[in-house]
Design a protein around this motif. Sequence first.
Motif, PDB file in Angstrom:
ATOM      1  N   TYR A   5     -68.448 -27.972 -54.790  1.00 36.09           N
ATOM      2  CA  TYR A   5     -68.105 -27.159 -53.622  1.00 36.09           C
ATOM      3  C   TYR A   5     -68.124 -28.038 -52.388  1.00 36.09           C
ATOM      4  N   HIS A   6     -67.098 -27.887 -51.531  1.00 29.45           N
ATOM      5  CA  HIS A   6     -67.018 -28.686 -50.314  1.00 29.45           C
ATOM      6  C   HIS A   6     -66.649 -27.796 -49.132  1.00 29.45           C
ATOM      7  N   LYS A   7     -67.204 -28.140 -47.982  1.00 27.88           N
ATOM      8  CA  LYS A   7     -66.933 -27.408 -46.756  1.00 27.88           C
ATOM      9  C   LYS A   7     -66.962 -28.389 -45.596  1.00 27.88           C
ATOM     10  N   TRP A   8     -65.954 -28.292 -44.726  1.00 28.48           N
ATOM     11  CA  TRP A   8     -65.970 -29.134 -43.537  1.00 28.48           C
ATOM     12  C   TRP A   8     -65.214 -28.449 -42.407  1.00 28.48           C
ATOM     13  N   TYR A   9     -65.471 -28.936 -41.197  1.00 28.56           N
ATOM     14  CA  TYR A   9     -64.756 -28.442 -40.023  1.00 28.56           C
ATOM     15  C   TYR A   9     -63.381 -29.082 -39.990  1.00 28.56           C
ATOM     16  N   SER A  10     -62.339 -28.259 -39.925  1.00 32.34           N
ATOM     17  CA  SER A  10     -60.971 -28.756 -39.911  1.00 32.34           C
ATOM     18  C   SER A  10     -60.485 -28.939 -38.479  1.00 32.34           C
ATOM     19  N   PRO A  11     -60.199 -30.167 -38.056  1.00 36.69           N
ATOM     20  CA  PRO A  11     -59.616 -30.367 -36.727  1.00 36.69           C
ATOM     21  C   PRO A  11     -58.248 -29.694 -36.597  1.00 36.69           C
ATOM     22  N   ALA A  12     -57.492 -29.669 -37.665  1.00 40.11           N
ATOM     23  CA  ALA A  12     -56.150 -29.084 -37.603  1.00 40.11           C
ATOM     24  C   ALA A  12     -56.200 -27.587 -37.342  1.00 40.11           C
ATOM     25  N   LEU A  13     -57.191 -26.902 -37.908  1.00 39.14           N
ATOM     26  CA  LEU A  13     -57.283 -25.450 -37.806  1.00 39.14           C
ATOM     27  C   LEU A  13     -58.306 -24.985 -36.783  1.00 39.14           C
ATOM     28  N   GLY A  14     -59.203 -25.866 -36.388  1.00 44.38           N
ATOM     29  CA  GLY A  14     -60.234 -25.480 -35.434  1.00 44.38           C
ATOM     30  C   GLY A  14     -61.263 -24.546 -36.020  1.00 44.38           C
ATOM     31  N   GLN A  15     -61.556 -24.681 -37.294  1.00 39.93           N
ATOM     32  CA  GLN A  15     -62.532 -23.821 -37.953  1.00 39.93           C
ATOM     33  C   GLN A  15     -62.998 -24.502 -39.235  1.00 39.93           C
ATOM     34  N   GLU A  16     -64.100 -23.994 -39.796  1.00 40.50           N
ATOM     35  CA  GLU A  16     -64.577 -24.523 -41.059  1.00 40.50           C
ATOM     36  C   GLU A  16     -63.711 -24.009 -42.203  1.00 40.50           C
ATOM     37  N   MET A  17     -63.479 -24.884 -43.173  1.00 38.45           N
ATOM     38  CA  MET A  17     -62.686 -24.540 -44.351  1.00 38.45           C
ATOM     39  C   MET A  17     -63.448 -24.973 -45.595  1.00 38.45           C
ATOM     40  N   GLU A  18     -63.195 -24.243 -46.677  1.00 40.18           N
ATOM     41  CA  GLU A  18     -63.916 -24.483 -47.920  1.00 40.18           C
ATOM     42  C   GLU A  18     -62.943 -24.725 -49.064  1.00 40.18           C
ATOM     43  N   LEU A  19     -63.431 -25.405 -50.094  1.00 41.68           N
ATOM     44  CA  LEU A  19     -62.678 -25.560 -51.336  1.00 41.68           C
ATOM     45  C   LEU A  19     -63.665 -25.821 -52.470  1.00 41.68           C
ATOM     46  N   LYS A  20     -63.178 -25.642 -53.674  1.00 47.79           N
ATOM     47  CA  LYS A  20     -64.003 -25.913 -54.852  1.00 47.79           C
ATOM     48  C   LYS A  20     -63.135 -26.553 -55.917  1.00 47.79           C
ATOM     49  N   TYR A  91     -51.962 -24.936 -40.725  1.00 49.37           N
ATOM     50  CA  TYR A  91     -52.445 -24.967 -42.114  1.00 49.37           C
ATOM     51  C   TYR A  91     -51.790 -26.115 -42.876  1.00 49.37           C
ATOM     52  N   ASP A  92     -50.496 -26.314 -42.634  1.00 49.93           N
ATOM     53  CA  ASP A  92     -49.781 -27.432 -43.236  1.00 49.93           C
ATOM     54  C   ASP A  92     -50.483 -28.744 -42.897  1.00 49.93           C
ATOM     55  N   ALA A  93     -50.848 -28.926 -41.625  1.00 47.40           N
ATOM     56  CA  ALA A  93     -51.538 -30.153 -41.211  1.00 47.40           C
ATOM     57  C   ALA A  93     -52.896 -30.280 -41.896  1.00 47.40           C
ATOM     58  N   TYR A  94     -53.600 -29.162 -42.050  1.00 48.99           N
ATOM     59  CA  TYR A  94     -54.890 -29.189 -42.744  1.00 48.99           C
ATOM     60  C   TYR A  94     -54.718 -29.671 -44.179  1.00 48.99           C
ATOM     61  N   ILE A  95     -53.761 -29.110 -44.891  1.00 48.93           N
ATOM     62  CA  ILE A  95     -53.544 -29.497 -46.283  1.00 48.93           C
ATOM     63  C   ILE A  95     -53.144 -30.967 -46.388  1.00 48.93           C
ATOM     64  N   MET A  96     -52.173 -31.383 -45.598  1.00 49.08           N
ATOM     65  CA  MET A  96     -51.618 -32.725 -45.749  1.00 49.08           C
ATOM     66  C   MET A  96     -52.500 -33.824 -45.156  1.00 49.08           C
ATOM     67  N   GLN A  97     -53.187 -33.526 -44.066  1.00 45.47           N
ATOM     68  CA  GLN A  97     -53.969 -34.560 -43.391  1.00 45.47           C
ATOM     69  C   GLN A  97     -55.437 -34.576 -43.814  1.00 45.47           C
ATOM     70  N   GLU A  98     -55.907 -33.477 -44.402  1.00 42.16           N
ATOM     71  CA  GLU A  98     -57.317 -33.400 -44.754  1.00 42.16           C
ATOM     72  C   GLU A  98     -57.545 -33.205 -46.258  1.00 42.16           C
ATOM     73  N   VAL A  99     -56.892 -32.214 -46.841  1.00 42.25           N
ATOM     74  CA  VAL A  99     -57.158 -31.908 -48.250  1.00 42.25           C
ATOM     75  C   VAL A  99     -56.514 -32.933 -49.176  1.00 42.25           C
ATOM     76  N   VAL A 100     -55.258 -33.276 -48.942  1.00 35.05           N
ATOM     77  CA  VAL A 100     -54.594 -34.247 -49.818  1.00 35.05           C
ATOM     78  C   VAL A 100     -55.349 -35.575 -49.858  1.00 35.05           C
ATOM     79  N   PRO A 101     -55.735 -36.161 -48.712  1.00 39.68           N
ATOM     80  CA  PRO A 101     -56.528 -37.391 -48.794  1.00 39.68           C
ATOM     81  C   PRO A 101     -57.851 -37.209 -49.544  1.00 39.68           C
ATOM     82  N   PHE A 102     -58.472 -36.043 -49.396  1.00 38.75           N
ATOM     83  CA  PHE A 102     -59.704 -35.756 -50.145  1.00 38.75           C
ATOM     84  C   PHE A 102     -59.436 -35.796 -51.645  1.00 38.75           C
ATOM     85  N   VAL A 103     -58.360 -35.147 -52.095  1.00 39.32           N
ATOM     86  CA  VAL A 103     -58.027 -35.125 -53.519  1.00 39.32           C
ATOM     87  C   VAL A 103     -57.684 -36.526 -54.012  1.00 39.32           C
TER      88      VAL A 103
END
Length: 245
Positions: A5-20, A91-103
């Motif tokens: 489980y991971h959670k971090w503050y997303s600069p792109a969205l201005g809020q905390e986001m979670e994933l598992k 949301y697009d920026a969150y996925i591409m700039q934050e989640v994709v590099p994480f994966v």
Amino acid sequence: MYTEYHKWYSPALGQEMELKLYGHYGQPVMVFPAQNGRWYDWEGHAGMVQALAPMIETGRVKFFCVDGIDWQSWTNQGIPPAARARRHNDYDAYIMQEVVPFVQKNTGLPTLWVTGCSMGAFHAANFFFKYPEVFDGLIALSGLYQVGGFVGDEGGMDAYFNSPLWYLRNLTDEAKLNAYRRSKIVFAVGQGRWEEECIRDTREMQELLHQKGVYATFDYWGHDVDHDWPWWQKMLPYELERLGI
């Protein structure tokens, strides 16, 4: 089953986001939730993690279940259509700039697949077609592939460029088209209750990709197959098997 489980503050969205994530090894697949859904749905009421457990536990596939913000974007009736589309771009920026590099860091691989059911299929298809340099596989189940039902024709260019059935029709970029041609692409839909609009969009996508010379599998399940989780629990393992996972 191995999970993180991971959670971090997303600069792109201005809020905390979670994933598992689920699984220790295997083909990485990003999972988008259904309309207004959350990252935990696949393990909760959807029953998808349980249905896919044999594949996950044997190291054939590794799922990354991301959170959604549909209620802030496409389904948010409290803001104008253009603002809904702009929020999706966050949301697009969150996925591409934050989640994709994480994966990519987690797996050590440069590319991954995407999947989702219902509105999750829309998101999966949209990210796949927009970013084929990152996503080289798509399994879309029972989706709509344009946002007209949410914004009509008032969302502007931000809505247009987030509606695969709209922007693909005018796409001439051979680099992107060739990337699609090298990818694994599956669209599946039932022909039972609540699938009428999804069948329409799936058939339109089939015709459009054929015109573009892009091979994809289009799988129309039976007339008893409804737009519902028990059927998607059967669809996704079957389609993954067909792709050799």
